[in-house]
Design a protein around this motif. Structure first.
Motif, PDB file in Angstrom:
ATOM      1  N   LEU A 147      -5.401  18.263 124.272  1.00  0.00           N
ATOM      2  CA  LEU A 147      -5.326  19.462 125.097  1.00  0.00           C
ATOM      3  C   LEU A 147      -3.917  20.044 125.035  1.00  0.00           C
ATOM      4  O   LEU A 147      -3.727  21.244 124.831  1.00  0.00           O
ATOM      5  N   LEU A 148      -2.919  19.173 125.159  1.00  0.00           N
ATOM      6  CA  LEU A 148      -1.532  19.642 125.139  1.00  0.00           C
ATOM      7  C   LEU A 148      -1.185  20.269 123.792  1.00  0.00           C
ATOM      8  O   LEU A 148      -0.475  21.262 123.723  1.00  0.00           O
ATOM      9  N   SER A 149      -1.720  19.670 122.715  1.00  0.00           N
ATOM     10  CA  SER A 149      -1.418  20.197 121.382  1.00  0.00           C
ATOM     11  C   SER A 149      -2.014  21.578 121.188  1.00  0.00           C
ATOM     12  O   SER A 149      -1.500  22.375 120.415  1.00  0.00           O
ATOM     13  N   SER A 150      -3.128  21.838 121.861  1.00  0.00           N
ATOM     14  CA  SER A 150      -3.774  23.135 121.657  1.00  0.00           C
ATOM     15  C   SER A 150      -3.209  24.184 122.610  1.00  0.00           C
ATOM     16  O   SER A 150      -3.470  25.367 122.441  1.00  0.00           O
ATOM     17  N   LEU A 151      -2.424  23.749 123.593  1.00  0.00           N
ATOM     18  CA  LEU A 151      -1.927  24.691 124.601  1.00  0.00           C
ATOM     19  C   LEU A 151      -1.142  25.877 124.038  1.00  0.00           C
ATOM     20  O   LEU A 151      -1.352  27.003 124.488  1.00  0.00           O
ATOM     21  N   PRO A 152      -0.225  25.676 123.071  1.00  0.00           N
ATOM     22  CA  PRO A 152       0.500  26.843 122.562  1.00  0.00           C
ATOM     23  C   PRO A 152      -0.441  27.914 122.041  1.00  0.00           C
ATOM     24  O   PRO A 152      -0.230  29.108 122.256  1.00  0.00           O
ATOM     25  N   TYR A 153      -1.523  27.485 121.372  1.00  0.00           N
ATOM     26  CA  TYR A 153      -2.475  28.439 120.821  1.00  0.00           C
ATOM     27  C   TYR A 153      -3.239  29.110 121.954  1.00  0.00           C
ATOM     28  O   TYR A 153      -3.478  30.320 121.943  1.00  0.00           O
ATOM     29  N   VAL A 154      -3.642  28.298 122.955  1.00  0.00           N
ATOM     30  CA  VAL A 154      -4.369  28.848 124.099  1.00  0.00           C
ATOM     31  C   VAL A 154      -3.496  29.880 124.816  1.00  0.00           C
ATOM     32  O   VAL A 154      -3.943  30.989 125.128  1.00  0.00           O
ATOM     33  N   ALA A 155      -2.234  29.527 125.038  1.00  0.00           N
ATOM     34  CA  ALA A 155      -1.322  30.435 125.738  1.00  0.00           C
ATOM     35  C   ALA A 155      -1.182  31.737 124.965  1.00  0.00           C
ATOM     36  O   ALA A 155      -1.198  32.832 125.540  1.00  0.00           O
ATOM     37  N   THR A 156      -1.075  31.623 123.623  1.00  0.00           N
ATOM     38  CA  THR A 156      -0.914  32.824 122.802  1.00  0.00           C
ATOM     39  C   THR A 156      -2.171  33.688 122.869  1.00  0.00           C
ATOM     40  O   THR A 156      -2.090  34.915 122.980  1.00  0.00           O
ATOM     41  N   ILE A 157      -3.330  33.056 122.826  1.00  0.00           N
ATOM     42  CA  ILE A 157      -4.584  33.816 122.877  1.00  0.00           C
ATOM     43  C   ILE A 157      -4.708  34.522 124.229  1.00  0.00           C
ATOM     44  O   ILE A 157      -5.067  35.704 124.302  1.00  0.00           O
ATOM     45  N   GLY A 167       8.544  19.105 111.469  1.00  0.00           N
ATOM     46  CA  GLY A 167       9.156  19.791 112.599  1.00  0.00           C
ATOM     47  C   GLY A 167       8.687  19.209 113.918  1.00  0.00           C
ATOM     48  O   GLY A 167       9.471  18.922 114.819  1.00  0.00           O
ATOM     49  N   LYS A 168       7.381  19.007 114.038  1.00  0.00           N
ATOM     50  CA  LYS A 168       6.824  18.504 115.287  1.00  0.00           C
ATOM     51  C   LYS A 168       7.241  17.056 115.530  1.00  0.00           C
ATOM     52  O   LYS A 168       7.511  16.656 116.667  1.00  0.00           O
ATOM     53  N   GLU A 169       7.314  16.272 114.457  1.00  0.00           N
ATOM     54  CA  GLU A 169       7.755  14.892 114.597  1.00  0.00           C
ATOM     55  C   GLU A 169       9.198  14.866 115.099  1.00  0.00           C
ATOM     56  O   GLU A 169       9.568  14.053 115.953  1.00  0.00           O
ATOM     57  N   ALA A 170      10.018  15.782 114.569  1.00  0.00           N
ATOM     58  CA  ALA A 170      11.418  15.855 115.010  1.00  0.00           C
ATOM     59  C   ALA A 170      11.485  16.270 116.475  1.00  0.00           C
ATOM     60  O   ALA A 170      12.244  15.688 117.259  1.00  0.00           O
ATOM     61  N   ASP A 171      10.675  17.254 116.866  1.00  0.00           N
ATOM     62  CA  ASP A 171      10.652  17.694 118.267  1.00  0.00           C
ATOM     63  C   ASP A 171      10.299  16.531 119.184  1.00  0.00           C
ATOM     64  O   ASP A 171      10.922  16.331 120.226  1.00  0.00           O
ATOM     65  N   TRP A 193       1.830  11.806 121.351  1.00  0.00           N
ATOM     66  CA  TRP A 193       0.878  12.057 120.248  1.00  0.00           C
ATOM     67  C   TRP A 193       1.143  13.448 119.700  1.00  0.00           C
ATOM     68  O   TRP A 193       1.147  14.409 120.457  1.00  0.00           O
ATOM     69  N   VAL A 194       1.359  13.563 118.411  1.00  0.00           N
ATOM     70  CA  VAL A 194       1.599  14.888 117.839  1.00  0.00           C
ATOM     71  C   VAL A 194       0.333  15.464 117.188  1.00  0.00           C
ATOM     72  O   VAL A 194       0.335  16.589 116.723  1.00  0.00           O
ATOM     73  N   ASN A 195      -0.746  14.690 117.173  1.00  0.00           N
ATOM     74  CA  ASN A 195      -2.015  15.150 116.604  1.00  0.00           C
ATOM     75  C   ASN A 195      -1.865  15.720 115.202  1.00  0.00           C
ATOM     76  O   ASN A 195      -2.437  16.766 114.873  1.00  0.00           O
TER      77      ASN A 195
END
Lengths: 306, 354
Positions: free
Chosen positions: A267-277, B195-199, B187-189
């Motif tokens: 869910l957290l990983s998809s949040l940036p995309y959700v926020a942008t949409i 870039g994400k791993e560095a973040d 978890w970076v999925n």
């Protein structure tokens, strides 16, 4: 460095390559051209910048080289789409594929080498100010360049004759042509500018973000930049806001995970995309505004009548 | 959109491969990679294995690989293409290729398939994996010895058994040194997004982790750690060059012995569908040099490595408690192999939920 400074620094680093690539594409699209080759131009910038920095020992020479490489890729795109009038979507995609493949080939000798990192700006007194010093006066130079470019593009597009011509070409290339402007030349210039900033964005990845060369290291950031341009309804100010929104939600998502809050990581990983949409939906509720700024000739090829 | 275009890239790559014709009499061996061989991590090591096969059996086999193949429908298409082109043995080297591999295997009963890190087999599908967790246990011990804050940051890719097992083994190792050792997991999925791993590494360090370890494929996290003066471990391949003063050691996957043995078996006709789970004892998991640590920590790490190699020590030897407090393995037992392979629970002490 306090935790909040660290977060903000990380957000800025995550947002800057997106902003750099997107600000150039914004100008390209304002001139009526859709260049889907951002990812390819970026990755070429990343590899050329890294290679040149390794050879010369200077990150700045690397950055220059990255700009040259990005521009070269974009001129190839310009030649195909403007001179030969090929389909812009297909040509852009092929630029991306070419860039990904070619960069792997160029970079094969540079895999596994620790890179040279571009330093941070340091101004006596100012950078040492408590709380804000490091955030405002202590970033890497490209952060300031990206913000400067944003302001510059906004100014040129809105306030100058040059900007008016670019917008005219993007709105209605036939009228612009009838008025005596060279549609093709204007578009060549805009595409080259877009290639330059994409190259710069690539250099940011390989010389600042993660100073190393890894194949395919752009990992889709070119596509995010492309989406941000649409999200911003082709306005530079909104573009910067969008890039920082995306970067901010992205980093805060990672931060929430590290805190062990128990929110599902997917869910957290998809949040940036959700926020942008969501932002896109909110913006497009104002139909008038989005219609006004959409370049009407976007993606259409132009053949001057002789 | 990104997915779509990666897919387009994969398809284009796959079609580029089809141009290269195979020689008629050699065994064609195909490899499917999740990332580029230049990642200096997971795929790099598989490619080293492929090169070892070429070097050893180059007169009898011909290898071909497709890189950057996304897990999902594109994987199926790419595997099918390799099989159609006449590959006799195909290695699919990522967990997410499991179902696509089985599907394609059904359609090509005469082709032999080898799937890495999965748990589903068929008559012509073998599976193989390494007991990476043995290495994780060793680095967990080192981490607990070297950490000042008593907290490590773990950058994880996807919540699949292989990754969860690594996290648990790391913490179990650390707890033998410091029972209160804390582990933060991000978890970076993604398997590969430098870039994400560095973040993630930056975020974890800002939250107090002074040891960084990762189960993703690039060197980015190691590099961030080096920049900030925090200890880190290399994963999959030796990453000490990316942090000469901060990398403590690396867990190194060595696929070459397995690939050579299995390819030879396919050549002699002795190939069968087997399940290999090789660890330090078979040489499939190795440790890099133990550096940047005091002599006593180094001695402990070497002793643990030796004990695991000889079979004297099992990282999941009881008592092991799950996060919810239930007993997974009692004193004198080890966690059952089925439970290890399908691991979907954390041990006590992980600061995260699955």
């Amino acid at each position: 460095m306090s935790a909040y400074e660290a977060i903000i620094l990380t957000i800025i680093t995550a947002s800057t390559p997106l902003l750099l690539a997107a600000i150039g594409e914004l100008v390209v699209e304002r001139s009526g051209v859709l260049n889907l080759g951002i990812e390819g131009m970026m990755v070429m910038g990343a590899v050329s910048g890294f290679a040149m920095a390794q050879i010369t020992g200077s990150a700045w020479v690397g950055i220059l080289m990255a700009m040259v490489a990005g521009t070269a890729m974009s001129l190839l795109f310009a030649f195909m789409t403007q001179t030969l009038v090929t389909n812009q979507v297909a040509t852009g995609l092929s630029i991306t594929l070419l860039g990904l493949g070619l960069s792997g080939l160029i970079g094969s000798g540079f895999v596994g080498m620790p890179g040279i990192k571009l330093g941070y700006v340091s101004i006596p007194v100012l950078t040492d100010l408590p709380y804000v010093g490091k955030l405002v006066f202590g970033q890497d130079p490209l952060v300031y360049i990206s913000l400067g470019l944003t302001v510059g593009v906004a100014y040129v597009l809105k306030r100058t004759r040059m900007g008016l011509i670019i917008r005219a070409v993007g709105q209605n290339h036939d009228s612009a042509h009838a008025l005596g402007y060279s549609v093709i030349k204007v578009r060549y210039a805009c595409i080259a500018f877009g290639g330059m900033t994409s190259g710069l964005a690539g250099a940011y990845l390989s010389l600042v973000y993660t100073p190393q060369w890894i194949e395919n290291m752009t990992a889709g950031r070119g596509w995010i930049a492309l989406a941000l341009v649409v999200f911003s309804t082709w306005l530079p100010g909104r573009l910067a806001a969008g890039a920082y929104l995306f970067g901010g939600v992205w980093i805060l998502g990672l931060y929430a995970q590290g805190m062990g809050m128990g929110i599902p990581s997917q869910l957290l990983s998809s949040l940036p995309y959700v926020a942008t949409i969501l932002a896109l939906i909110v913006i497009s509720t104002n139909r008038r505004l989005s219609v006004i700024n959409t370049p009407a000739s976007l993606g259409r090829g132009f053949v001057p009548d002789r | 959109m990104k997915k779509l275009f990666t897919a387009a890239a994969a398809v284009a790559l796959a079609s580029a491969m089809s141009v290269s014709a195979f020689a008629a009499d050699k065994l064609k061996v195909g490899f499917i990679y999740i990332g580029p061989p230049g990642d200096h991590g997971w795929t790099y090591q598989h490619d080293q294995g492929r090169l070892a096969v070429e070097a050893k059996l180059g007169d009898k086999v011909e290898t071909v690989f497709v890189e950057n193949v996304p897990e999902g429908p594109d994987a199926e298409r790419t595997i099918t293409r390799l099989a159609r082109q006449g590959a006799g043995l195909i290695y699919t080297t990522s967990f997410g290729y499991m179902d696509p591999t089985l599907k394609v295997a059904k359609k090509f009963p005469d082709v032999k398939f080898e799937h890495a890190t999965g748990y589903k087999r068929a008559d012509n599908v073998a599976t193989y994996s390494s007991r990476f967790y043995e290495g994780r246990y060793v680095i967990g011990q080192i981490a607990a010895k070297m950490s000042k804050t008593g907290t490590a940051g773990y950058i994880a890719s996807f919540p699949i058994p292989e990754v969860v097992r690594g996290i648990n083994a790391f913490l179990l190792g650390a707890q033998t040194v410091n029972p209160d050792f804390k582990l933060k997991v991000v978890w970076v999925n993604s398997w590969f997004d430098p870039g994400k791993e560095a973040d993630a590494a930056k975020v974890l360090i800002s939250q107090g982790a002074d040891i960084i370890t990762q189960h993703t494929d690039s060197t980015a996290a190691v590099q961030v750690a080096a920049e900030q003066g925090v200890y880190a471990f290399g994963q999959a391949s030796d990453m000490s060059a990316f942090g000469p003063k901060t990398v403590l050691t690396s867990i190194i996957d060595d696929w070459a012995p397995y690939y050579i043995a299995r390819t030879e078996a396919a050549l002699n006709g002795t190939w069968e569908s087997t399940d290999t789970f090789g660890g330090m004892d078979s040489g499939m998991v190795g440790m890099g040099a133990f550096e940047n640590m005091p002599a006593d920590v180094k001695a402990m790490a070497e002793a643990t490595t030796a004990a695991i190699t000889s079979g004297e020590l099992h990282p999941f030897a009881g008592p092991v408690y799950k996060q919810d407090g239930t007993l997974a393995a009692a004193e004198g037992e080890t966690v059952a192999i089925g439970d290890l392979l399908g691991m979907n629970w954390y041990v006590q002490g992980v600061d995260d939920k699955l």
